[in-house]
Design a protein around this motif. Structure first.
Motif, short mmCIF file in Angstrom:
data_model
loop_
_atom_site.label_atom_id
_atom_site.label_comp_id
_atom_site.label_asym_id
_atom_site.label_seq_id
_atom_site.Cartn_x
_atom_site.Cartn_y
_atom_site.Cartn_z
N ILE A 24 -1.71 6.54 3.25
CA ILE A 24 -1.14 5.49 2.41
C ILE A 24 -0.13 4.66 3.20
CG2 ILE A 24 0.32 5.08 0.38
CD1 ILE A 24 -2.44 5.82 -0.46
N LYS A 25 0.64 5.29 4.08
CA LYS A 25 1.63 4.57 4.89
C LYS A 25 0.95 3.55 5.79
CE LYS A 25 5.26 5.32 8.29
NZ LYS A 25 5.92 6.29 9.16
N ASN A 94 -15.24 3.22 8.02
CA ASN A 94 -15.14 2.94 9.46
C ASN A 94 -14.77 4.15 10.30
OD1 ASN A 94 -15.64 0.30 8.82
ND2 ASN A 94 -13.52 -0.36 9.00
N ALA A 95 -14.55 5.27 9.66
CA ALA A 95 -14.14 6.52 10.33
C ALA A 95 -12.80 6.36 11.04
CB ALA A 95 -15.21 7.00 11.29
N SER A 96 -11.91 5.54 10.48
CA SER A 96 -10.56 5.43 11.05
C SER A 96 -9.54 6.10 10.16
CB SER A 96 -10.20 3.95 11.25
OG SER A 96 -10.22 3.27 10.02
N SER A 97 -10.02 6.81 9.16
CA SER A 97 -9.14 7.49 8.21
C SER A 97 -8.53 8.73 8.83
CB SER A 97 -9.94 7.87 6.97
OG SER A 97 -9.19 8.68 6.12
N VAL A 98 -7.29 9.03 8.45
CA VAL A 98 -6.63 10.25 8.91
C VAL A 98 -7.23 11.45 8.18
CG1 VAL A 98 -4.43 11.46 9.00
CG2 VAL A 98 -4.52 9.02 9.41
N VAL A 99 -7.57 11.25 6.92
CA VAL A 99 -8.06 12.33 6.08
C VAL A 99 -9.54 12.62 6.32
CG1 VAL A 99 -8.37 13.09 3.70
CG2 VAL A 99 -6.35 11.79 4.32
N ASN A 100 -10.34 11.57 6.48
CA ASN A 100 -11.79 11.73 6.57
C ASN A 100 -12.31 10.97 7.79
OD1 ASN A 100 -14.30 12.63 5.79
ND2 ASN A 100 -14.67 10.95 4.38
N ASN A 101 -12.40 11.66 8.92
CA ASN A 101 -12.82 11.02 10.15
C ASN A 101 -13.90 11.88 10.81
OD1 ASN A 101 -13.09 9.82 12.65
ND2 ASN A 101 -10.91 9.44 12.88
N ALA A 102 -15.15 11.46 10.65
CA ALA A 102 -16.27 12.25 11.16
C ALA A 102 -16.31 12.28 12.69
CB ALA A 102 -17.58 11.68 10.61
N GLU A 103 -15.84 11.21 13.34
CA GLU A 103 -15.86 11.16 14.80
C GLU A 103 -14.98 12.24 15.42
OE1 GLU A 103 -14.87 7.25 16.09
OE2 GLU A 103 -16.68 6.37 15.25
N LYS A 104 -13.85 12.53 14.77
CA LYS A 104 -12.95 13.56 15.28
C LYS A 104 -13.28 14.93 14.71
CE LYS A 104 -8.96 10.57 16.01
NZ LYS A 104 -7.57 10.32 15.61
N GLY A 105 -14.25 14.99 13.81
CA GLY A 105 -14.62 16.26 13.19
C GLY A 105 -13.69 16.68 12.07
N ALA A 106 -12.91 15.75 11.57
CA ALA A 106 -11.95 16.05 10.50
C ALA A 106 -12.42 15.41 9.20
CB ALA A 106 -10.57 15.54 10.88
N VAL A 127 -6.76 7.42 -6.02
CA VAL A 127 -5.65 7.54 -5.09
C VAL A 127 -4.72 6.34 -5.23
CG1 VAL A 127 -5.00 7.61 -2.65
CG2 VAL A 127 -6.94 8.94 -3.47
N ALA A 128 -5.30 5.15 -5.32
CA ALA A 128 -4.49 3.94 -5.45
C ALA A 128 -3.72 3.93 -6.76
CB ALA A 128 -5.37 2.69 -5.35
N SER A 129 -4.34 4.37 -7.83
CA SER A 129 -3.65 4.35 -9.11
C SER A 129 -2.56 5.41 -9.17
CB SER A 129 -4.64 4.54 -10.27
OG SER A 129 -5.22 5.82 -10.20
N SER A 130 -2.76 6.56 -8.54
CA SER A 130 -1.72 7.60 -8.57
C SER A 130 -0.53 7.19 -7.72
CB SER A 130 -2.28 8.94 -8.10
OG SER A 130 -2.58 8.90 -6.73
N SER A 131 -0.77 6.50 -6.59
CA SER A 131 0.35 6.08 -5.77
C SER A 131 1.03 4.86 -6.37
CB SER A 131 -0.13 5.75 -4.35
OG SER A 131 -1.00 4.66 -4.37
N LYS A 132 0.29 4.04 -7.11
CA LYS A 132 0.86 2.85 -7.72
C LYS A 132 1.79 3.20 -8.87
CE LYS A 132 -1.35 0.59 -10.80
NZ LYS A 132 -2.26 -0.15 -11.61
N SER A 133 1.42 4.21 -9.65
CA SER A 133 2.20 4.54 -10.83
C SER A 133 3.55 5.15 -10.47
CB SER A 133 1.42 5.49 -11.73
OG SER A 133 1.23 6.73 -11.08
N GLY A 134 3.71 5.60 -9.25
CA GLY A 134 4.98 6.15 -8.82
C GLY A 134 5.16 7.61 -9.23
N GLN A 135 4.16 8.17 -9.89
CA GLN A 135 4.27 9.55 -10.31
C GLN A 135 3.80 10.43 -9.16
OE1 GLN A 135 1.78 9.74 -13.70
NE2 GLN A 135 3.24 8.74 -15.05
#
Length: 144
Positions: A24-25, A94-106, A127-135
């Motif tokens: 998210i950051k 694009n496999a540039s995600s920290v959480v889901n990156n197949a190229e790095k095997g993560a 994910v967007a709605s949970s981070s948006k609501s601030g909860q």
């Protein structure tokens, strides 16, 4: 399965939350750069006014208001939520995600094998709605 059962649930949840917060950051930084790019002329006018002055707050009030209006017009909660969901989906594709990156095997599936707090599949809108609501999202609620 034995190793998975021996893991401490708090640490699993903590790892999941940290990965999600890192993702998210990065997305929020990208959204901020896009918004600043759209309001670049107003920001430049304000900076030009501020340079070389001692009392910039009083002298550059007009430029500051114009700049803030531009930023507020573009940076609406709806826009931020929509763009966050788009960027999260794009980063996973694009496999540039920290959480889901197949190229790095993560991948989510691989992490879910040892961490119950990480879901194998996730809806980016959730994910967007949970981070948006601030909860605070309770990652322990996802554990079986």
């Amino acid at each position: 399965e034995k190793m998975r059962n021996n893991r401490i649930p708090y640490l699993e949840a903590r790892e999941a939350v940290e990965l999600e917060q890192r993702e998210i950051k990065v997305v929020k930084e990208q959204i901020g750069a896009e918004i600043r790019e759209k309001c670049q002329p107003e920001i430049d006018d304000y900076i030009d006014c501020c340079v070389g002055r001692i009392f910039t707050i009083l002298a550059c009030r007009k430029e500051a208001l114009i700049m803030r209006k531009c930023l507020m017009k573009i940076e609406t909660p709806e826009y931020v939520a929509k763009r966050t969901a788009e960027l999260l989906a794009q980063r996973e594709a694009n496999a540039s995600s920290v959480v889901n990156n197949a190229e790095k095997g993560a991948t989510r599936q691989r992490r879910a094998q040892y961490n119950r707090a990480i879901l194998p599949e996730v809806d980016p809108h959730e994910v967007a709605s949970s981070s948006k609501s601030g909860q605070k999202r309770d990652p322990m609620a996802d554990i079986e």
